[in-house]
Design a protein around this motif. Structure first.
Motif, mmCIF file in Angstrom:
data_model
loop_
_atom_site.group_PDB
_atom_site.id
_atom_site.type_symbol
_atom_site.label_atom_id
_atom_site.label_comp_id
_atom_site.label_asym_id
_atom_site.label_seq_id
_atom_site.Cartn_x
_atom_site.Cartn_y
_atom_site.Cartn_z
ATOM 1 N N MET A 1 -17.968 2.116 2.669
ATOM 2 C CA MET A 1 -16.540 2.139 2.372
ATOM 3 C C MET A 1 -16.200 3.401 1.581
ATOM 4 N N THR A 2 -15.152 4.105 2.032
ATOM 5 C CA THR A 2 -14.770 5.319 1.319
ATOM 6 C C THR A 2 -14.045 4.944 0.022
ATOM 7 N N GLU A 3 -14.100 5.845 -0.940
ATOM 8 C CA GLU A 3 -13.414 5.604 -2.213
ATOM 9 C C GLU A 3 -11.908 5.453 -1.997
ATOM 10 N N GLU A 4 -11.385 6.258 -1.061
ATOM 11 C CA GLU A 4 -9.934 6.200 -0.814
ATOM 12 C C GLU A 4 -9.526 4.825 -0.295
ATOM 13 N N ASN A 5 -10.311 4.289 0.656
ATOM 14 C CA ASN A 5 -9.983 2.965 1.198
ATOM 15 C C ASN A 5 -10.157 1.876 0.145
ATOM 16 N N LYS A 6 -11.211 1.989 -0.661
ATOM 17 C CA LYS A 6 -11.435 0.976 -1.705
ATOM 18 C C LYS A 6 -10.303 0.998 -2.723
ATOM 19 N N THR A 7 -9.901 2.190 -3.134
ATOM 20 C CA THR A 7 -8.799 2.322 -4.092
ATOM 21 C C THR A 7 -7.515 1.732 -3.524
ATOM 22 N N TYR A 8 -7.283 2.001 -2.247
ATOM 23 C CA TYR A 8 -6.080 1.475 -1.578
ATOM 24 C C TYR A 8 -6.095 -0.056 -1.590
ATOM 25 N N ILE A 9 -7.221 -0.642 -1.195
ATOM 26 C CA ILE A 9 -7.348 -2.096 -1.121
ATOM 27 C C ILE A 9 -7.147 -2.732 -2.493
ATOM 28 N N LEU A 10 -7.738 -2.143 -3.511
ATOM 29 C CA LEU A 10 -7.690 -2.727 -4.851
ATOM 30 C C LEU A 10 -6.342 -2.557 -5.544
ATOM 31 N N ASN A 11 -5.521 -1.624 -5.066
ATOM 32 C CA ASN A 11 -4.261 -1.332 -5.767
ATOM 33 C C ASN A 11 -2.983 -1.673 -5.018
ATOM 34 N N ILE A 12 -3.065 -1.902 -3.719
ATOM 35 C CA ILE A 12 -1.845 -2.195 -2.972
ATOM 36 C C ILE A 12 -1.226 -3.506 -3.467
ATOM 37 N N THR A 13 0.100 -3.563 -3.493
ATOM 38 C CA THR A 13 0.790 -4.787 -3.894
ATOM 39 C C THR A 13 1.423 -5.437 -2.672
ATOM 40 N N VAL A 14 1.776 -6.694 -2.806
ATOM 41 C CA VAL A 14 2.425 -7.422 -1.702
ATOM 42 C C VAL A 14 3.696 -6.692 -1.270
ATOM 43 N N ALA A 15 4.423 -6.158 -2.244
ATOM 44 C CA ALA A 15 5.692 -5.475 -1.955
ATOM 45 C C ALA A 15 5.502 -4.158 -1.200
ATOM 46 N N ASP A 16 4.287 -3.614 -1.198
ATOM 47 C CA ASP A 16 4.011 -2.348 -0.499
ATOM 48 C C ASP A 16 3.890 -2.522 1.015
ATOM 49 N N VAL A 17 3.781 -3.759 1.471
ATOM 50 C CA VAL A 17 3.501 -4.029 2.885
ATOM 51 C C VAL A 17 4.765 -4.503 3.604
ATOM 52 N N PRO A 18 5.136 -3.857 4.718
ATOM 53 C CA PRO A 18 6.310 -4.304 5.485
ATOM 54 C C PRO A 18 5.939 -5.492 6.391
ATOM 55 N N TRP A 19 5.748 -6.643 5.765
ATOM 56 C CA TRP A 19 5.248 -7.821 6.481
ATOM 57 C C TRP A 19 6.085 -8.173 7.702
ATOM 58 N N HIS A 20 7.391 -7.958 7.609
ATOM 59 C CA HIS A 20 8.293 -8.316 8.710
ATOM 60 C C HIS A 20 8.077 -7.445 9.949
ATOM 61 N N ARG A 21 7.272 -6.390 9.805
ATOM 62 C CA ARG A 21 7.009 -5.499 10.943
ATOM 63 C C ARG A 21 5.558 -5.591 11.422
ATOM 64 N N LEU A 22 4.816 -6.560 10.877
ATOM 65 C CA LEU A 22 3.419 -6.756 11.260
ATOM 66 C C LEU A 22 3.287 -8.018 12.110
ATOM 67 N N THR A 23 2.562 -7.903 13.205
ATOM 68 C CA THR A 23 2.389 -9.040 14.105
ATOM 69 C C THR A 23 1.398 -10.055 13.546
ATOM 70 N N THR A 24 1.607 -11.306 13.945
ATOM 71 C CA THR A 24 0.688 -12.397 13.637
ATOM 72 C C THR A 24 0.505 -13.196 14.927
ATOM 73 N N ALA A 25 -0.319 -14.218 14.879
ATOM 74 C CA ALA A 25 -0.572 -15.020 16.080
ATOM 75 C C ALA A 25 0.694 -15.691 16.601
#
Length: 197
Positions: A1-25
């Motif tokens: 795992m790259t440091e950049e990806n790990k940092t992203y995973i550990l710091n992203i907040t729920v509000a950072d994600v455009p959930w309404h534009r992401l597909t689900t089942a």
């Protein structure tokens, strides 16, 4: 795992994600933030069961992952650690930790099964999955979404494999927290997850 990806995973907040534009089942991830909040609070068993069902059935269906899955796994990982920490004092947390460990095992099994098949390389960065070109329309239109699914390449190969690769990475980023867990009750399930992580 790259440091950049790990940092992203550990710091992203729920509000950072455009959930309404992401597909689900079964549509889009619009309601994911509400469900995460319910799980995090762990104070109403029926509400937790309902939220958990909504999340797990939308994130994995017949071994298929969706755009919302890797992002969902970041927050499910945080919720799992919280539930494990509270499991001895809170019976709802105890229930949730047990259910989540089973779900994580399922997610990791799906990842490994997919990884053994021929696949494209994942996108270089976790955050690449939120590039405008990969997001679905701002307004949810069920008919329009169904038509998009009829297209030959509904998800580019590298994006589709990234759903699996980064779902695994989302759990892997929390490996050290899982390794520190001392609960005897959950030790066998945690050990099983660490073994395939």
């Amino acid at each position: 795992m790259t440091e950049e990806n790990k940092t992203y995973i550990l710091n992203i907040t729920v509000a950072d994600v455009p959930w309404h534009r992401l597909t689900t089942a079964y549509g889009r991830g619009t309601d994911f933030p509400t469900h995460f909040k319910t799980l995090w609070e762990m104070n109403d068993l029926n509400a937790v069961k309902s939220a958990l069902y909504a999340l797990t059935t939308n994130m994995e269906h017949q071994s298929t992952f969706w755009h919302g899955t890797p992002f969902g796994m970041i927050f499910m990982s945080r919720i799992l650690i919280e539930a494990l920490n509270k499991s001895e004092q809170n019976p709802i947390a105890n229930f949730l930790a047990d259910e989540l460990l089973d779900f994580f095992n399922c997610i990791l099994q799906c990842y490994h099964d997919g990884d053994e098949m021929e696949h494209a390389d994942p996108l270089p960065f976790f955050s690449d999955m939120l590039k405008e070109e990969y997001l679905w329309s701002e307004e949810y239109d069920e008919e329009e979404d169904e038509m998009r699914y009829e297209e030959d390449e509904v998800f580019p190969d590298d994006l589709f494999y990234s759903f699996y690769y980064y779902s695994w990475q989302a759990i892997l980023a929390y490996r050290s927290a899982l390794e520190k867990e001392v609960s005897e009750k959950f030790a066998p399930k945690i050990t099983a997850i660490l073994a395939v992580l």
